[in-house]
Design a protein around this motif. Sequence first.
Motif, PDB file in Angstrom:
ATOM      1  N   TYR A  23       0.843  -1.187   0.000  1.00 55.52           N
ATOM      2  CA  TYR A  23       0.000   0.000   0.000  1.00 55.52           C
ATOM      3  C   TYR A  23       0.879   1.238   0.000  1.00 55.52           C
ATOM      4  O   TYR A  23       1.981   1.234   0.554  1.00 55.52           O
ATOM      5  CB  TYR A  23      -0.908   0.006   1.229  1.00 55.52           C
ATOM      6  N   SER A  24       0.371   2.309  -0.602  1.00 57.24           N
ATOM      7  CA  SER A  24       1.127   3.560  -0.633  1.00 57.24           C
ATOM      8  C   SER A  24       1.246   4.119   0.783  1.00 57.24           C
ATOM      9  O   SER A  24       0.474   3.776   1.679  1.00 57.24           O
ATOM     10  CB  SER A  24       0.427   4.583  -1.529  1.00 57.24           C
ATOM     11  N   GLU A  25       2.220   4.986   0.963  1.00 59.48           N
ATOM     12  CA  GLU A  25       2.452   5.612   2.270  1.00 59.48           C
ATOM     13  C   GLU A  25       1.210   6.375   2.733  1.00 59.48           C
ATOM     14  O   GLU A  25       0.841   6.339   3.904  1.00 59.48           O
ATOM     15  CB  GLU A  25       3.663   6.543   2.172  1.00 59.48           C
ATOM     16  N   THR A  26       0.546   7.043   1.807  1.00 57.14           N
ATOM     17  CA  THR A  26      -0.670   7.795   2.128  1.00 57.14           C
ATOM     18  C   THR A  26      -1.780   6.854   2.591  1.00 57.14           C
ATOM     19  O   THR A  26      -2.466   7.130   3.576  1.00 57.14           O
ATOM     20  CB  THR A  26      -1.142   8.597   0.898  1.00 57.14           C
ATOM     21  N   THR A  27      -1.955   5.743   1.902  1.00 56.27           N
ATOM     22  CA  THR A  27      -2.979   4.767   2.270  1.00 56.27           C
ATOM     23  C   THR A  27      -2.685   4.172   3.640  1.00 56.27           C
ATOM     24  O   THR A  27      -3.586   4.023   4.468  1.00 56.27           O
ATOM     25  CB  THR A  27      -3.066   3.652   1.208  1.00 56.27           C
ATOM     26  N   VAL A  28      -1.417   3.857   3.903  1.00 56.97           N
ATOM     27  CA  VAL A  28      -1.027   3.302   5.204  1.00 56.97           C
ATOM     28  C   VAL A  28      -1.362   4.292   6.316  1.00 56.97           C
ATOM     29  O   VAL A  28      -1.981   3.927   7.329  1.00 56.97           O
ATOM     30  CB  VAL A  28       0.475   2.938   5.221  1.00 56.97           C
ATOM     31  N   ARG A  29      -0.986   5.551   6.137  1.00 58.02           N
ATOM     32  CA  ARG A  29      -1.252   6.578   7.166  1.00 58.02           C
ATOM     33  C   ARG A  29      -2.747   6.750   7.400  1.00 58.02           C
ATOM     34  O   ARG A  29      -3.205   6.843   8.542  1.00 58.02           O
ATOM     35  CB  ARG A  29      -0.616   7.908   6.756  1.00 58.02           C
ATOM     36  N   GLU A  30      -3.534   6.808   6.311  1.00 58.16           N
ATOM     37  CA  GLU A  30      -4.974   7.004   6.446  1.00 58.16           C
ATOM     38  C   GLU A  30      -5.634   5.798   7.122  1.00 58.16           C
ATOM     39  O   GLU A  30      -6.491   5.963   7.991  1.00 58.16           O
ATOM     40  CB  GLU A  30      -5.612   7.254   5.086  1.00 58.16           C
ATOM     41  N   ALA A  31      -5.228   4.603   6.743  1.00 58.87           N
ATOM     42  CA  ALA A  31      -5.789   3.389   7.353  1.00 58.87           C
ATOM     43  C   ALA A  31      -5.474   3.357   8.848  1.00 58.87           C
ATOM     44  O   ALA A  31      -6.358   3.101   9.676  1.00 58.87           O
ATOM     45  CB  ALA A  31      -5.241   2.150   6.661  1.00 58.87           C
ATOM     46  N   GLN A  32      -4.228   3.634   9.216  1.00 53.65           N
ATOM     47  CA  GLN A  32      -3.841   3.631  10.622  1.00 53.65           C
ATOM     48  C   GLN A  32      -4.580   4.721  11.400  1.00 53.65           C
ATOM     49  O   GLN A  32      -5.025   4.485  12.526  1.00 53.65           O
ATOM     50  CB  GLN A  32      -2.328   3.811  10.761  1.00 53.65           C
ATOM     51  N   ALA A  33      -4.739   5.893  10.802  1.00 55.14           N
ATOM     52  CA  ALA A  33      -5.453   6.984  11.467  1.00 55.14           C
ATOM     53  C   ALA A  33      -6.923   6.621  11.684  1.00 55.14           C
ATOM     54  O   ALA A  33      -7.488   6.902  12.752  1.00 55.14           O
ATOM     55  CB  ALA A  33      -5.340   8.272  10.647  1.00 55.14           C
ATOM     56  N   ASN A  34      -7.554   5.990  10.704  1.00 57.96           N
ATOM     57  CA  ASN A  34      -8.961   5.605  10.840  1.00 57.96           C
ATOM     58  C   ASN A  34      -9.147   4.544  11.917  1.00 57.96           C
ATOM     59  O   ASN A  34     -10.103   4.594  12.692  1.00 57.96           O
ATOM     60  CB  ASN A  34      -9.528   5.118   9.508  1.00 57.96           C
ATOM     61  N   VAL A  35      -8.235   3.587  11.988  1.00 57.91           N
ATOM     62  CA  VAL A  35      -8.329   2.544  13.018  1.00 57.91           C
ATOM     63  C   VAL A  35      -8.079   3.153  14.395  1.00 57.91           C
ATOM     64  O   VAL A  35      -8.817   2.871  15.351  1.00 57.91           O
ATOM     65  CB  VAL A  35      -7.341   1.394  12.727  1.00 57.91           C
ATOM     66  N   THR A  36      -7.081   4.012  14.511  1.00 54.27           N
ATOM     67  CA  THR A  36      -6.796   4.678  15.779  1.00 54.27           C
ATOM     68  C   THR A  36      -8.003   5.478  16.248  1.00 54.27           C
ATOM     69  O   THR A  36      -8.426   5.386  17.401  1.00 54.27           O
ATOM     70  CB  THR A  36      -5.557   5.590  15.641  1.00 54.27           C
ATOM     71  N   SER A  37      -8.591   6.246  15.345  1.00 56.02           N
ATOM     72  CA  SER A  37      -9.770   7.048  15.672  1.00 56.02           C
ATOM     73  C   SER A  37     -10.933   6.160  16.109  1.00 56.02           C
ATOM     74  O   SER A  37     -11.618   6.453  17.097  1.00 56.02           O
ATOM     75  CB  SER A  37     -10.171   7.890  14.463  1.00 56.02           C
ATOM     76  N   TYR A  38     -11.163   5.063  15.400  1.00 55.83           N
ATOM     77  CA  TYR A  38     -12.251   4.148  15.731  1.00 55.83           C
ATOM     78  C   TYR A  38     -12.087   3.589  17.147  1.00 55.83           C
ATOM     79  O   TYR A  38     -13.023   3.609  17.950  1.00 55.83           O
ATOM     80  CB  TYR A  38     -12.309   3.003  14.714  1.00 55.83           C
ATOM     81  N   ILE A  39     -10.911   3.107  17.466  1.00 53.52           N
ATOM     82  CA  ILE A  39     -10.681   2.515  18.792  1.00 53.52           C
ATOM     83  C   ILE A  39     -10.803   3.583  19.880  1.00 53.52           C
ATOM     84  O   ILE A  39     -11.495   3.384  20.891  1.00 53.52           O
ATOM     85  CB  ILE A  39      -9.304   1.804  18.854  1.00 53.52           C
ATOM     86  N   GLU A  40     -10.173   4.735  19.695  1.00 55.03           N
ATOM     87  CA  GLU A  40     -10.213   5.799  20.706  1.00 55.03           C
ATOM     88  C   GLU A  40     -11.622   6.335  20.924  1.00 55.03           C
ATOM     89  O   GLU A  40     -11.997   6.670  22.046  1.00 55.03           O
ATOM     90  CB  GLU A  40      -9.275   6.931  20.317  1.00 55.03           C
ATOM     91  N   ASN A  41     -12.410   6.439  19.853  1.00 49.12           N
ATOM     92  CA  ASN A  41     -13.743   7.025  19.959  1.00 49.12           C
ATOM     93  C   ASN A  41     -14.816   6.051  20.421  1.00 49.12           C
ATOM     94  O   ASN A  41     -15.863   6.472  20.904  1.00 49.12           O
ATOM     95  CB  ASN A  41     -14.170   7.632  18.627  1.00 49.12           C
ATOM     96  N   ASN A  42     -14.600   4.755  20.274  1.00 52.77           N
ATOM     97  CA  ASN A  42     -15.640   3.781  20.582  1.00 52.77           C
ATOM     98  C   ASN A  42     -15.386   2.959  21.840  1.00 52.77           C
ATOM     99  O   ASN A  42     -16.291   2.299  22.337  1.00 52.77           O
ATOM    100  CB  ASN A  42     -15.855   2.841  19.394  1.00 52.77           C
ATOM    101  N   TYR A  43     -14.182   2.992  22.370  1.00 53.35           N
ATOM    102  CA  TYR A  43     -13.842   2.203  23.558  1.00 53.35           C
ATOM    103  C   TYR A  43     -13.354   3.116  24.672  1.00 53.35           C
ATOM    104  O   TYR A  43     -12.638   4.082  24.439  1.00 53.35           O
ATOM    105  CB  TYR A  43     -12.792   1.148  23.215  1.00 53.35           C
ATOM    106  N   ALA A  44     -13.748   2.786  25.903  1.00 49.92           N
ATOM    107  CA  ALA A  44     -13.433   3.616  27.073  1.00 49.92           C
ATOM    108  C   ALA A  44     -12.051   3.285  27.631  1.00 49.92           C
ATOM    109  O   ALA A  44     -11.560   2.164  27.490  1.00 49.92           O
ATOM    110  CB  ALA A  44     -14.493   3.404  28.144  1.00 49.92           C
ATOM    111  N   ASN A  45     -11.463   4.271  28.269  1.00 51.27           N
ATOM    112  CA  ASN A  45     -10.223   4.100  29.029  1.00 51.27           C
ATOM    113  C   ASN A  45      -9.052   3.563  28.217  1.00 51.27           C
ATOM    114  O   ASN A  45      -8.303   2.711  28.687  1.00 51.27           O
ATOM    115  CB  ASN A  45     -10.472   3.206  30.247  1.00 51.27           C
ATOM    116  N   ILE A  46      -8.878   4.067  27.019  1.00 49.86           N
ATOM    117  CA  ILE A  46      -7.729   3.678  26.204  1.00 49.86           C
ATOM    118  C   ILE A  46      -6.528   4.492  26.678  1.00 49.86           C
ATOM    119  O   ILE A  46      -6.516   5.712  26.572  1.00 49.86           O
ATOM    120  CB  ILE A  46      -7.976   3.922  24.701  1.00 49.86           C
ATOM    121  N   GLU A  47      -5.543   3.796  27.233  1.00 48.64           N
ATOM    122  CA  GLU A  47      -4.345   4.469  27.726  1.00 48.64           C
ATOM    123  C   GLU A  47      -3.187   4.352  26.738  1.00 48.64           C
ATOM    124  O   GLU A  47      -2.435   5.296  26.546  1.00 48.64           O
ATOM    125  CB  GLU A  47      -3.953   3.895  29.084  1.00 48.64           C
TER     126      GLU A  47
END
Length: 107
Positions: A23-47
């Motif tokens: 995957y391109s560098e841009t795709t990798v960054r966007e995919a990782q950002a979307n997964v990070t956002s999903y976990i942080e926004n949907n699950y409590a107490n992420i440290e």
Amino acid sequence: MKFIRIYTIVSLILLVGCSTKEYSETTVREAQANVTSYIENNYANIETLTVTEPYEAEMGIMTVDGKANGEAFSVSLDTDLMVAGAAIQSEQFPEKKEECLERLCDD
């Protein structure tokens, strides 16, 4: 006969190695950002939260693995790099936020 075996083994190794999708560098960054956002926004107490580079899973879907508070998860992304599904791999994984039980929370 020995030559045929060696040729077959080398061919299989090359075939498997060439089928890995990059995957391109841009795709990798966007995919990782979307997964990070999903976990942080949907699950409590992420440290702590770490995510891997995306890879193509067996069924051809982009997948990102990671750990939240040391507990493993795997997220599948659709063609728009939006979360299509998540597999939580631990009973100790952080609980889902109450307001996110019925719907996905974006922020």
